[in-house]
Write a protein that holds these residues in place. Structure first.
Motif, PDB file in Angstrom:
ATOM      1  N   TYR A 111       0.816  -1.209   0.000  1.00 29.24           N
ATOM      2  CA  TYR A 111       0.000   0.000   0.000  1.00 29.24           C
ATOM      3  C   TYR A 111       0.853   1.264   0.000  1.00 29.24           C
ATOM      4  O   TYR A 111       0.324   2.376  -0.124  1.00 29.24           O
ATOM      5  CB  TYR A 111      -0.948   0.010   1.200  1.00 29.24           C
ATOM      6  CG  TYR A 111      -1.924  -1.143   1.186  1.00 29.24           C
ATOM      7  CD1 TYR A 111      -2.929  -1.230   0.217  1.00 29.24           C
ATOM      8  CD2 TYR A 111      -1.844  -2.165   2.124  1.00 29.24           C
ATOM      9  CE1 TYR A 111      -3.818  -2.283   0.193  1.00 29.24           C
ATOM     10  CE2 TYR A 111      -2.737  -3.229   2.105  1.00 29.24           C
ATOM     11  CZ  TYR A 111      -3.711  -3.284   1.140  1.00 29.24           C
ATOM     12  OH  TYR A 111      -4.595  -4.343   1.109  1.00 29.24           O
ATOM     13  N   LEU A 112       2.173   1.086   0.153  1.00 36.55           N
ATOM     14  CA  LEU A 112       3.079   2.226   0.073  1.00 36.55           C
ATOM     15  C   LEU A 112       3.350   2.561  -1.387  1.00 36.55           C
ATOM     16  O   LEU A 112       3.288   1.693  -2.257  1.00 36.55           O
ATOM     17  CB  LEU A 112       4.394   1.907   0.789  1.00 36.55           C
ATOM     18  CG  LEU A 112       4.294   1.611   2.293  1.00 36.55           C
ATOM     19  CD1 LEU A 112       5.660   1.205   2.825  1.00 36.55           C
ATOM     20  CD2 LEU A 112       3.761   2.828   3.050  1.00 36.55           C
ATOM     21  N   PRO A 113       3.649   3.828  -1.687  1.00 36.35           N
ATOM     22  CA  PRO A 113       3.924   4.209  -3.085  1.00 36.35           C
ATOM     23  C   PRO A 113       5.117   3.453  -3.653  1.00 36.35           C
ATOM     24  O   PRO A 113       6.141   3.283  -2.970  1.00 36.35           O
ATOM     25  CB  PRO A 113       4.215   5.717  -2.977  1.00 36.35           C
ATOM     26  CG  PRO A 113       3.585   6.152  -1.700  1.00 36.35           C
ATOM     27  CD  PRO A 113       3.678   4.987  -0.772  1.00 36.35           C
ATOM     28  N   PHE A 114       4.976   2.975  -4.873  1.00 35.71           N
ATOM     29  CA  PHE A 114       6.048   2.354  -5.647  1.00 35.71           C
ATOM     30  C   PHE A 114       6.541   1.019  -5.074  1.00 35.71           C
ATOM     31  O   PHE A 114       7.618   0.555  -5.444  1.00 35.71           O
ATOM     32  CB  PHE A 114       7.251   3.310  -5.771  1.00 35.71           C
ATOM     33  CG  PHE A 114       6.885   4.693  -6.208  1.00 35.71           C
ATOM     34  CD1 PHE A 114       6.372   4.927  -7.479  1.00 35.71           C
ATOM     35  CD2 PHE A 114       7.013   5.764  -5.339  1.00 35.71           C
ATOM     36  CE1 PHE A 114       6.024   6.200  -7.876  1.00 35.71           C
ATOM     37  CE2 PHE A 114       6.658   7.047  -5.730  1.00 35.71           C
ATOM     38  CZ  PHE A 114       6.164   7.265  -7.004  1.00 35.71           C
ATOM     39  N   VAL A 115       5.788   0.413  -4.173  1.00 31.35           N
ATOM     40  CA  VAL A 115       6.183  -0.888  -3.617  1.00 31.35           C
ATOM     41  C   VAL A 115       5.293  -1.967  -4.210  1.00 31.35           C
ATOM     42  O   VAL A 115       4.104  -2.041  -3.897  1.00 31.35           O
ATOM     43  CB  VAL A 115       6.088  -0.901  -2.076  1.00 31.35           C
ATOM     44  CG1 VAL A 115       6.473  -2.282  -1.538  1.00 31.35           C
ATOM     45  CG2 VAL A 115       6.987   0.171  -1.481  1.00 31.35           C
ATOM     46  N   SER A 116       5.870  -2.783  -5.062  1.00 29.11           N
ATOM     47  CA  SER A 116       5.136  -3.877  -5.689  1.00 29.11           C
ATOM     48  C   SER A 116       5.092  -5.076  -4.746  1.00 29.11           C
ATOM     49  O   SER A 116       5.838  -5.128  -3.755  1.00 29.11           O
ATOM     50  CB  SER A 116       5.813  -4.273  -7.003  1.00 29.11           C
ATOM     51  OG  SER A 116       7.089  -4.826  -6.734  1.00 29.11           O
ATOM     52  N   PRO A 117       4.253  -6.074  -5.032  1.00 26.27           N
ATOM     53  CA  PRO A 117       4.263  -7.292  -4.209  1.00 26.27           C
ATOM     54  C   PRO A 117       5.625  -7.960  -4.158  1.00 26.27           C
ATOM     55  O   PRO A 117       6.028  -8.471  -3.109  1.00 26.27           O
ATOM     56  CB  PRO A 117       3.219  -8.175  -4.903  1.00 26.27           C
ATOM     57  CG  PRO A 117       2.277  -7.220  -5.553  1.00 26.27           C
ATOM     58  CD  PRO A 117       3.134  -6.081  -6.006  1.00 26.27           C
ATOM     59  N   VAL A 118       6.328  -7.961  -5.295  1.00 23.34           N
ATOM     60  CA  VAL A 118       7.673  -8.545  -5.313  1.00 23.34           C
ATOM     61  C   VAL A 118       8.605  -7.775  -4.389  1.00 23.34           C
ATOM     62  O   VAL A 118       9.327  -8.359  -3.567  1.00 23.34           O
ATOM     63  CB  VAL A 118       8.234  -8.559  -6.743  1.00 23.34           C
ATOM     64  CG1 VAL A 118       9.727  -8.875  -6.737  1.00 23.34           C
ATOM     65  CG2 VAL A 118       7.488  -9.581  -7.594  1.00 23.34           C
ATOM     66  N   ALA A 119       8.604  -6.451  -4.501  1.00 22.01           N
ATOM     67  CA  ALA A 119       9.459  -5.625  -3.653  1.00 22.01           C
ATOM     68  C   ALA A 119       9.106  -5.802  -2.186  1.00 22.01           C
ATOM     69  O   ALA A 119       9.989  -5.865  -1.320  1.00 22.01           O
ATOM     70  CB  ALA A 119       9.338  -4.156  -4.065  1.00 22.01           C
ATOM     71  N   CYS A 121       7.856  -8.452  -0.693  1.00 23.93           N
ATOM     72  CA  CYS A 121       8.381  -9.737  -0.222  1.00 23.93           C
ATOM     73  C   CYS A 121       9.887  -9.664   0.012  1.00 23.93           C
ATOM     74  O   CYS A 121      10.397 -10.169   1.027  1.00 23.93           O
ATOM     75  CB  CYS A 121       8.054 -10.837  -1.223  1.00 23.93           C
ATOM     76  SG  CYS A 121       6.313 -11.315  -1.256  1.00 23.93           S
ATOM     77  N   LEU A 122      10.604  -9.025  -0.900  1.00 26.29           N
ATOM     78  CA  LEU A 122      12.055  -8.944  -0.756  1.00 26.29           C
ATOM     79  C   LEU A 122      12.447  -8.059   0.431  1.00 26.29           C
ATOM     80  O   LEU A 122      13.464  -8.316   1.093  1.00 26.29           O
ATOM     81  CB  LEU A 122      12.676  -8.409  -2.041  1.00 26.29           C
ATOM     82  CG  LEU A 122      12.499  -9.299  -3.281  1.00 26.29           C
ATOM     83  CD1 LEU A 122      13.205  -8.686  -4.484  1.00 26.29           C
ATOM     84  CD2 LEU A 122      13.010 -10.710  -3.023  1.00 26.29           C
ATOM     85  N   ILE A 123      11.642  -7.045   0.719  1.00 25.34           N
ATOM     86  CA  ILE A 123      11.905  -6.204   1.896  1.00 25.34           C
ATOM     87  C   ILE A 123      11.739  -7.016   3.174  1.00 25.34           C
ATOM     88  O   ILE A 123      12.559  -6.935   4.098  1.00 25.34           O
ATOM     89  CB  ILE A 123      10.966  -4.983   1.898  1.00 25.34           C
ATOM     90  CG1 ILE A 123      11.355  -4.007   0.786  1.00 25.34           C
ATOM     91  CG2 ILE A 123      11.014  -4.267   3.256  1.00 25.34           C
ATOM     92  CD1 ILE A 123      10.351  -2.883   0.570  1.00 25.34           C
ATOM     93  N   VAL A 124      10.674  -7.803   3.252  1.00 27.70           N
ATOM     94  CA  VAL A 124      10.456  -8.643   4.433  1.00 27.70           C
ATOM     95  C   VAL A 124      11.600  -9.642   4.595  1.00 27.70           C
ATOM     96  O   VAL A 124      12.092  -9.875   5.705  1.00 27.70           O
ATOM     97  CB  VAL A 124       9.101  -9.380   4.331  1.00 27.70           C
ATOM     98  CG1 VAL A 124       8.965 -10.434   5.433  1.00 27.70           C
ATOM     99  CG2 VAL A 124       7.959  -8.385   4.418  1.00 27.70           C
ATOM    100  N   SER A 125      12.057 -10.227   3.485  1.00 30.12           N
ATOM    101  CA  SER A 125      13.170 -11.176   3.547  1.00 30.12           C
ATOM    102  C   SER A 125      14.448 -10.493   4.030  1.00 30.12           C
ATOM    103  O   SER A 125      15.201 -11.060   4.832  1.00 30.12           O
ATOM    104  CB  SER A 125      13.409 -11.804   2.171  1.00 30.12           C
ATOM    105  OG  SER A 125      12.341 -12.647   1.812  1.00 30.12           O
TER     106      SER A 125
END
Length: 396
Positions: A111-119, A121-125
């Protein structure tokens, strides 16, 4: 917390440096492989027909196999009418086979700007990997020294299939929960240990190894009359997450039997008491079985398993029994379930206690020798991370 974080900074920093070096090697190898064989089919496309497709970049490996499901769940959620299919033709019910904690943590970031589902997931990892490295340092320091703590985090960064620590997989998240749960077990902080074990049950089914270890340690403490009522609370908290999700998924599917039936029929995942693992290992060792009986990835996977067994045997007399029990329970769950042999490295990655053996050994080395050794191992880890998906074309 501030002092503890500052003390762990060298461990976290070296962990990130080693992972960056490995990923750089993986990137170069993936680019070269794509130029040499651009049409090589490596990954399933995630549709109901499970058609294989060729790779385009090293990100394909970080977002392949289970990661494709987690990114889809992060984007679309677990919901959907049973009996219906999504836009890829995949039945909604198959999403229930993947535990929800990882996509739950990633979904709010979308829901943040410019954060895709892929991004997301990689942030959480990434955050989970840093938390795991911090926890590994804490355990190494608690049991041995500051230097061993740093090296324990470094060795975990170089373990086989360490690439999944940076991909859209649950390895980093679960390892972080396991590390901190066991650290609090060693400190006899039972409520925190039980709570973390309970949360871990929402991340993956092999959390049963951690849940059992925390429950057993709490039971021993209760029998020894240590900790008052807290060990009893830990025993109650530890299995809550795992039981709650299996109960929810079974309810949605129409029964526990249906839940395990989908696992077995669709993903080939079932408890077979180690029959498939034993058959595969013995076939590889004797050079029999299918036409690929001596394929390098299969031989390497057997060597990884053999190395794990050796380290586990050495761990018995060199670490608290709680860590040994957890590592052994993880091994039993991995070997006792049917899975492709090339996934062995990834599935054993959260069994970090065995890495105490090489960490303690490396702590005796001189700084110059240690730098050379760690850098060389990082290059080798990066080669394996690129060779496994792009060259061998095997499951991660």
């Amino acid at each position: 917390m501030r002092a503890a974080a500052w003390a762990a900074t060298p461990a976290i920093g070296l962990y990130l440096v080693l992972r960056s070096l490995s990923l750089d090697v993986m990137y170069v190898l993936a680019s070269h492989a794509h130029v040499r064989a651009p049409g090589k089919e490596v990954f399933p496309d995630g549709t109901i027909n499970n058609q294989w497709r060729s790779f385009t970049s090293f990100m394909d490996a970080l977002l392949s196999w289970d990661a494709r499901w987690y990114t889809k769940i992060t984007e679309l959620g677990l919901g959907g009418p049973l009996g219906a299919v999504d836009s890829d033709g995949v039945p909604y019910q198959l999403r229930l086979m993947f535990f929800p904690l990882y996509p739950w943590l990633a979904r709010p970031l979308t829901y943040l700007p410019f954060v895709s589902p892929v991004a997301a997931c990689l942030i959480v990892s990434f955050i989970s990997a840093v938390a795991a490295a911090w926890g590994l340092y804490a355990i190494g320091r608690h049991l041995h020294s500051h230097r061993v703590g740093i090296l324990l985090a470094c060795v975990w960064a170089l373990a086989p299939a360490a690439m999944t620590q940076n991909g859209a997989f649950t390895e980093s998240l679960f390892t972080a929960l396991a590390v901190w749960a066991l650290y609090n077990v060693l400190k006899e902080r039972w409520l925190i240990a039980g709570l973390l074990a309970g949360i871990s049950g929402l991340s993956r089914p092999t959390a049963a190894a951690l849940i059992g270890t925390v429950g057993l340690a709490a039971l021993v403490a209760a029998i020894s009359r240590r900790g008052g009522w807290r060990p009893y609370a830990a025993m109650l908290l530890a299995p809550v997450g795992l039981l709650a999700y299996i109960g929810y998924a079974s309810y949605r599917l129409g029964g526990v039997g249906k839940y395990f039936e989908v696992h077995q029929n669709t993903f080939g995942a079932e408890w077979d008491w180690g029959k498939s693992a034993w058959t595969t290992v013995t076939d590889i060792m004797m050079g029999v079985g299918d036409d690929n009986g001596n394929k390098p990835i299969r031989i390497l996977s057997v060597l990884i398993l053999a190395g794990f067994l050796i380290l586990l045997a050495l761990l018995v007399s060199r670490a608290p029994w709680q860590l040994t029990v957890y590592a052994a329970a993880t091994l039993i769950l991995v070997v006792g379930s049917r899975a492709h042999i090339s996934m062995m490295g990834r599935h054993l990655l959260p069994a970090f206690p065995v890495l105490l053996i090489p960490a303690v050994a490396l702590a005796r080395a001189k700084d110059r020798d240690l730098v050379i050794l760690l850098a060389s191992m990082a290059l080798l880890s990066g080669w394996y991370a690129g060779w496994l998906p792009f060259i061998s074309g095997q499951a991660i």
